[in-house]
Design a protein around this motif. Structure first.
Motif, short mmCIF file in Angstrom:
data_model
loop_
_atom_site.label_atom_id
_atom_site.label_comp_id
_atom_site.label_asym_id
_atom_site.label_seq_id
_atom_site.Cartn_x
_atom_site.Cartn_y
_atom_site.Cartn_z
N MET A 225 0.52 -0.01 -4.12
CA MET A 225 1.07 1.00 -5.68
C MET A 225 1.03 2.16 -5.39
SD MET A 225 0.71 -2.26 -9.08
CE MET A 225 1.61 -2.79 -8.98
N ILE A 226 0.07 2.20 -5.00
CA ILE A 226 -1.09 3.55 -4.99
C ILE A 226 -0.21 4.56 -3.44
CG2 ILE A 226 -2.79 3.05 -6.15
CD1 ILE A 226 -4.62 3.56 -4.13
N GLY A 227 -0.25 3.75 -2.75
CA GLY A 227 0.55 4.11 -1.47
C GLY A 227 -0.46 4.41 -0.49
N ALA A 228 -1.16 3.38 0.02
CA ALA A 228 -2.24 3.45 0.59
C ALA A 228 -1.88 2.24 1.69
CB ALA A 228 -3.69 2.89 0.73
N SER A 229 -2.20 2.55 2.58
CA SER A 229 -1.87 1.72 3.93
C SER A 229 -2.89 0.26 4.07
CB SER A 229 -1.53 2.18 5.86
OG SER A 229 -3.82 2.58 5.76
N ASP A 230 -3.95 0.44 3.88
CA ASP A 230 -5.21 -0.67 3.15
C ASP A 230 -6.00 -0.27 2.46
OD1 ASP A 230 -6.58 -3.41 4.06
OD2 ASP A 230 -5.44 -2.77 5.79
N MET A 231 -6.65 -1.42 2.10
CA MET A 231 -8.25 -0.86 1.17
C MET A 231 -9.05 -0.20 1.97
SD MET A 231 -7.77 -2.62 -1.26
CE MET A 231 -9.23 -3.76 -2.01
N ALA A 232 -10.02 0.91 0.98
CA ALA A 232 -11.04 1.96 1.42
C ALA A 232 -11.43 0.88 2.96
CB ALA A 232 -11.91 2.27 1.08
N PHE A 233 -12.26 -0.25 2.63
CA PHE A 233 -13.18 -0.95 3.83
C PHE A 233 -12.63 -2.55 4.11
CE2 PHE A 233 -15.60 1.61 0.16
CZ PHE A 233 -15.88 2.46 1.35
N PRO A 234 -11.98 -2.59 5.26
CA PRO A 234 -10.95 -3.57 5.44
C PRO A 234 -12.07 -4.82 6.10
CG PRO A 234 -9.96 -1.35 6.81
CD PRO A 234 -10.98 -1.24 6.04
N SER A 625 12.69 -2.12 -10.15
CA SER A 625 11.91 -1.93 -10.53
C SER A 625 11.68 0.00 -9.54
CB SER A 625 10.76 -2.64 -9.97
OG SER A 625 9.28 -2.36 -9.76
N ARG A 626 10.94 0.23 -10.18
CA ARG A 626 10.82 1.43 -9.85
C ARG A 626 9.95 1.96 -8.58
NH1 ARG A 626 12.39 6.50 -13.70
NH2 ARG A 626 10.65 7.45 -13.35
N SER A 627 8.94 1.48 -8.85
CA SER A 627 7.40 0.78 -8.41
C SER A 627 7.91 1.10 -6.90
CB SER A 627 6.77 -0.24 -8.81
OG SER A 627 5.44 -0.06 -8.46
N PRO A 628 6.66 1.94 -6.45
CA PRO A 628 7.25 3.00 -4.63
C PRO A 628 7.39 1.06 -3.65
CG PRO A 628 4.95 3.19 -5.33
CD PRO A 628 5.47 2.76 -6.45
N GLU A 629 6.38 -0.34 -4.44
CA GLU A 629 6.48 -1.16 -3.26
C GLU A 629 7.71 -2.01 -2.89
OE1 GLU A 629 4.80 -1.00 -6.12
OE2 GLU A 629 5.18 -3.45 -7.18
N TRP A 630 8.90 -2.13 -4.43
CA TRP A 630 10.19 -2.25 -4.26
C TRP A 630 10.99 -2.12 -3.69
CZ3 TRP A 630 10.31 -7.54 -4.98
CH2 TRP A 630 9.53 -8.19 -5.80
N GLN A 631 10.48 0.10 -2.53
CA GLN A 631 11.08 0.33 -2.46
C GLN A 631 11.19 0.17 -0.80
OE1 GLN A 631 13.40 1.97 -4.28
NE2 GLN A 631 11.67 1.56 -6.11
N ILE A 632 10.46 -0.30 0.17
CA ILE A 632 10.17 -0.61 1.65
C ILE A 632 10.40 -2.05 1.51
CG2 ILE A 632 8.63 0.37 1.89
CD1 ILE A 632 6.80 -1.55 1.49
N PRO A 633 10.71 -2.33 2.55
CA PRO A 633 11.61 -4.37 2.82
C PRO A 633 10.91 -5.15 3.21
CG PRO A 633 11.29 -2.65 4.94
CD PRO A 633 10.60 -1.64 4.23
N SER A 634 11.32 -6.99 2.23
CA SER A 634 10.16 -7.93 1.88
C SER A 634 10.32 -8.48 2.77
CB SER A 634 10.72 -7.81 0.27
OG SER A 634 10.75 -6.66 -0.36
N PRO A 635 9.06 -9.03 2.96
CA PRO A 635 7.99 -8.46 2.74
C PRO A 635 7.50 -7.29 3.51
CG PRO A 635 7.44 -10.75 4.39
CD PRO A 635 8.98 -10.04 4.34
N ALA A 636 6.69 -6.98 3.22
CA ALA A 636 5.96 -5.15 3.06
C ALA A 636 5.52 -5.45 4.77
CB ALA A 636 4.72 -4.56 2.26
N HIS A 639 2.00 -2.07 8.16
CA HIS A 639 0.75 -0.92 7.19
C HIS A 639 1.39 0.08 5.56
CE1 HIS A 639 -1.47 -0.91 10.09
NE2 HIS A 639 -1.00 -0.72 11.79
N ASN A 640 2.64 -0.78 5.70
CA ASN A 640 3.19 -1.19 4.34
C ASN A 640 4.02 0.44 4.77
OD1 ASN A 640 1.37 -2.49 3.10
ND2 ASN A 640 0.49 -1.19 2.25
#
Lengths: 677, 203
Positions: A225-234, A625-636, A639-640
């Protein structure tokens, strides 16, 4: 060999091997080959049987290695303590409680070593650099990454969610067992100790399941949702998930060590005097706390530092606000349940007197420490759920979210005020009387930010173009059910009425309504809503509706009947009741309703499993939906986002002509994809 | 390190400067969490002891407190040294810190635990004085021991030449954690040794 044959063989061989190991260890320690009671035999047998099952399934899985590590560490714990006691001249050398407490402490450590969650850190000590892991493990099928240590937030999110659903089912079965016992007066088939243990297990395993479910969606969605490639500490993220697994195993293993009588609250002095199972339960919860603390630390850092360009705090998806508020409680409050349980375990092991008035201790201290976490914990359970409701309503109402800033800040307000209300659990406990009225008022005050949310939901739906696919049905049920939970709250927050209602089934009805409205219904709403995102396929709409109908109807009947039996005199946590109370029919209704809910959830789980393979291939953005995660292929993708997107507008301006939330291609090539509307 | 130069191999990869920022925030969040743990322990002390305290060896208490405070100076010195690529000073200072940390644990666990007139496991009306004393000092000593282990790992990394003005985060993290444990003792020491009137066995 066929996999199913190997699994069965592993199970049987494991069971026999488990008993053999038990006998071998006992002989090694100079004890009689067989213990006096059956429970250790069953524990060892079943433990190794599960290990054998996993080994038969796939020997190289991280999960299998974790089990092996845990078994070895527990045996080492028992043997080491017994040798230590013998060397110190203590009699008897083998004492159940110290030996198995050490086993319970070492078990999760062995598991984490086995599963590989700390391997990179251990290598780092010696200067061996391990690169971040991307994609499935080399030379193995892709599905194996879900059963081992993985660093991708989407994999970890699915691991959390699936483990949560499994534990939810287990806790549901525990509930159905003691619910059936209660259907008619008298003791039918459950020993009293067993009844108490099952009540406690239902509570704590559900709590674990809820925390995992929350962690699942937070991990999966927040970076997307926030446009990160992963969490801060994978790596820490993987660690935080896997530590929850041995913790849950310890909690369930308490059943083999006499269970525990106290319910999930573990009140002293009963927990100090109770069976050995208390230690397993409390150490399990203690380790589970690592999962909460490290996971929330990761989520906060990710949210603060990894947002896409243009995404100011007040342009974050509203769900991310809810997760941020939740994470703040988890990060800080969790220490207190850990502290209170640690003090009980120490008091048991070393005969201390923290909670023993005869030695200058104080029983009420336990409740203060315990509820300082465990009341805010309630807001940990509901805030993400309420965030999901706020997130999904505008999508299905095709209207802007009413009062975005107020919703965002109300989550924060609930999180902070949650720390000021804990003593309302103790009105009847003999607490300092001066604290009663202040805590009554502070508790009532929580209704204000919660009310903000309700009015915002109503305002969002008002004159919207509502559509009713399954996720929306669950969203609406969340609001309706949570309202029951909310309205049954004030009578319990008010001191005079609480003194009458305390520890009655009215309380049970109240908190089940808050848990279902605040977590269970939103959780399923989220599962159905993001199902096409996660799997790339659509669930079966008809089965979703059946699931919804059974769960909602069953739940309404169950919770309202619970509240009514409470008013008629039914006590909590008691295995029997007086037939003259006239509540027997109500108990039968509750029991049937409980089974209906369970069956409804089964339909839902069946739907999710089968649709993952056979469902229709989902459209790219099935909900508009307007949310960014829906504007890319599924499954994501792994690296999102191939290219960082840019936030150029407000997140929830549904239906406003010309409004845009995210620009997926800020560096040009605008024609490649039209912005969502 | 060589691997760091490949950090931009996938979309959305994080730059080293941002990574350092996030590491710092993550550590501080962890310490915030730990603050609640030690806060809860302090609350328990005041709830059970109120305005009283047991008789303890004041000189020993002062001595271990000084040892820990001085160790924080040397830790700061070690951190600054490695940020200026002074490996010799780094190794000397962090070694002094480790020795002082071990001295602190030896003073608390080795001497004070033996010498204190209150023993745990004794029960009785004053049992709670021993219980809380051993719980507070024990929990703190546990954190000092983990700190010493972290410092040893960092010292080893520095000795191997893995730390420098480019790559100093491990040293900085260990230093922040060490100062935190030190600050906790700054609150624990008065709560145990100074506040309230003396009661307990012998009074």
């Amino acid at each position: 060999m066929n996999r199913i044959v190997r699994i069965l063989l592993g199970f049987i061989v494991g069971f026999v091997a488990g008993i053999a190991v038990l006998v071998a260890v006992r002989v090694l320690l100079g004890l009689t080959p067989m213990p006096a009671t059956l429970a250790p035999v069953l524990f060892s047998g079943i433990g190794f049987a599960i290990l054998g099952l996993l080994y038969g399934f796939e020997p190289s899985l991280g999960l299998t290695r974790g089990f092996i590590g845990m078994a070895i560490a527990m045996i080492v714990g028992v043997v080491a303590v017994t040798h230590f006691r013998r060397a110190m001249g203590l009699d008897p050398a083998y004492a159940l409680e110290p030996a198995w407490t050490m086993a319970a402490v070492l078990g999760p450590i062995g598991f984490m070593l086995g599963v590989g969650a700390v391997t990179d850190w251990l290598k780092w000590i010696f200067g061996i650099h391990t690169p971040d892991q991307h994609g499935p493990p080399e030379g193995k099928p892709a599905w194996t990454r879900y059963f081992g240590f993985d660093q991708n937030h989407k994999v970890i999110g699915i691991q959390y969610t699936v483990t949560g659903i499994v534990l939810m089912g287990l806790a549901g079965i525990f509930a159905l067992i003691f619910r059936s016992e209660l259907a008619i007066p008298g003791i039918q088939f459950l020993a009293l100790d067993m009844f108490n243990s099952l009540v406690g297990l239902h509570g704590i395993v559900m709590i674990a399941a809820i925390l995992l479910g929350i962690g699942g969606f937070a991990n999966y969605l927040v970076p997307l949702m926030i446009g990160a490639s992963d969490m801060a500490f994978p790596r820490l993220n993987g660690f935080a998930f896997w530590i929850a697994v041995p913790s849950a195993l310890l909690i369930v293993a308490a059943l083999f060590f006499g269970g525990w009588d106290t319910g999930w609250t573990g009140y002293a002095p009963l927990s100090v005097r109770g069976a050995m199972g208390v230690n397993f339960f409390m150490i399990g919860v203690f380790f589970f706390g690592f999962s909460s603390i490290l996971g929330s630390m990761n989520l906060i850092t990710t949210t603060l530092y990894m947002r896409a360009p243009g995404m100011g705090l007040f342009r974050m998806p509203i769900y991310v606000w809810a997760v941020l508020a939740t994470a703040l409680i988890q990060l800080t409050g969790t220490q207190f349940i850990g502290l209170s349980f640690l003090m009980v375990v120490l008091e048991r092991l070393f005969d201390l007197g923290f909670f023993n008035p005869a030695e200058g201790g104080n029983v009420i201290l336990f409740q203060h420490l315990f509820w300082f976490y465990s009341h805010p914990a309630v807001y940990i359970f509901i805030l993400p759920g309420l965030g999901i409701v706020s997130e999904l309503l505008p999508v299905f109402a095709r209207k802007p979210l009413f009062g975005y800033k107020w919703i965002a800040l109300s989550s924060m307000a609930i999180a902070l005020m949650g720390f000021l209300v804990w003593a309302h659990h103790m009105f009847a406990a003999g607490m300092e009387e001066a604290l009663r009225v202040p805590f009554m008022y502070s508790t009532m005050l929580v209704a204000v930010p919660t009310g903000v949310k309700f009015f915002s939901w109503l305002g969002t739906m008002w004159r919207g173009k509502l559509s009713f696919p399954t996720p929306m049905l669950f969203v609406l049920a969340s609001i309706a059910v949570f309202l029951i939970g909310g309205l049954t709250g004030p009578p319990l927050a008010t001191v005079p009425t609480d003194l009458f209602l305390h520890d009655s089934y009215f309380v049970v009805g109240h908190f089940h309504a808050t848990m279902f409205g605040g977590f269970v219904f939103p959780f399923f709403a989220a599962l159905y809503f993001w199902y096409p995102k996660i799997t790339g396929r659509m669930y079966n709409e008809r089965l979703g509706q059946i699931h919804f109908a059974l769960q909602t109807a069953g739940f309404y009947i169950m919770s309202l009947t619970m509240a009514r039996t409470g008013l008629l005199g039914m006590r909590r946590r008691i295995a029997d009741y007086d037939p003259d109370l006239g509540i027997q029919n109500l108990h039968i209704i509750m029991t049937v309703a409980g089974f209906v809910i369970f069956f409804g959830v089964l339909v839902g789980v069946y739907n999710l499993i089968v649709s993952a393979r056979k469902g229709e291939v989902a459209a790219a953005n099935p909900w508009g939906s307007r949310s960014p995660e829906w504007q890319i292929p599924s499954p994501a993708p792994e690296h999102n986002y191939e290219e960082p997107f840019e936030v150029v507008g407000e997140p929830y301006d549904y239906g406003l002509p010309g409004s845009v939330y995210v620009d997926m291609h800020p560096s040009g090539s605008k024609t490649a994809a039209s912005p969502a509307h | 390190m060589a691997a760091d130069t490949h950090a931009h191999e996938h979309p959305g990869a994080i730059s080293p400067a941002k990574r350092l920022k996030m590491n710092r925030v993550g550590l501080w969040l962890f310490l915030l969490s730990e603050t609640f743990l030690f806060g809860g322990i302090l609350v328990s002390r005041f709830y059970l002891w109120g305005a009283t305290r047991p008789e303890l060896n004041q000189n020993l208490g002062l001595a271990v407190t000084l040892i820990l405070l001085i160790s924080s100076y040397f830790m700061y010195r070690a951190e600054t040294a490695i940020k200026h690529d002074d490996r010799g000073d780094f190794l000397r200072s962090i070694s002094v810190t480790i020795i002082l940390g071990i001295l602190f644990v030896a003073g608390v666990v080795g001497l004070e635990w033996q010498e204190a007139p209150i023993k745990p496991f004794t029960g009785g009306e004053f049992g709670i004085y021993g219980d809380i004393f051993f719980f507070m000092t024990g929990m703190h000593a546990f954190h000092v021991v983990t700190g010493v282990i972290l410092l040893m790992i960092v010292a080893y990394r520095g000795y191997k030449g893995h730390l420098s003005s480019e790559n100093f985060w491990p040293a900085e993290a260990a230093a922040i954690y060490w100062h935190f444990v030190d600050v906790v003792w700054v609150f624990f020491f008065p709560a145990l040794y100074l506040m309230g009137s003396v009661v307990g066995p012998g009074h």
